[in-house]
Every structure is written in structure tokens, then in C-alpha cells.
Write a protein that holds these residues in place. Sequence first.
Motif: not given
Length: 121
Positions: A47-48, A51, A87, A90
Amino acid sequence: MGIKHGAPQVPSPLRVIIYFESTGWFNTTTDEKTNEILPQLNEVIQQWKLNGSELLGTFDRDILTAGPAGNTGWHACFLYNVPDLQTVADMTHSFRATGLDMYFRLEATVGRPFFLLEKAE
């Protein structure tokens, strides 16, 4: 007397080093590691990639160490260019949100490229 220069400029993207420490990982079974923790960790890391962050490099201390992190407080570190501070927040929060913070600790530090080795473009 030192070299005179202005205040460091905050880069865009941000240069971020994330320190990664195994904590509760050592108290889990092989089955938990294989079937629960590692798949979740891989999913978060994937998922990183979505982003807007760019992985620049990694560093794992395991060549000459084993077991708890000790005084350094980290087992590995990841170097990223990240679009913005939210970010970064997150990314660290993704470990809380998934429960991975039971097994690993993350700490992010924001800096910039070292001016003597990396020239601004």
C-alpha cells in the motif's frame, strides 16, 4: 567560524527515514508469523507503493546481530521520498490500524538530502 548559510529548506518531496524494530514478533509462533503477520506486513508495504512515496533504499542490521534491537532501537530502516507530512503520518498509522504495532515499532524522521553528497536539482 562555521560556514554561513540560511536555514535548511524543507524539501519536496520529503526525505524520510523509517526505523523498523521487531518487538512482539519474538513472542509469536511460526504459524502466526507465516499465516498472519507477514501477509499483513507485506500488504501494508504494498500500500505504501501506492501513496506516492518512492523507496530509495533499505538497510537491515541482521548480518552481525540477532534478537532484540538493543541500544540502537531498530532492526532495519527504510529510506523514502514522501510527498508530504500527512503521507508520513498515514504510513506510521498503517501499523496501528492493522494491529502490526503489536509486533513492530516504526519511527519516522524527516530530513533532507545531505548537501555535500546530493546536489539539489
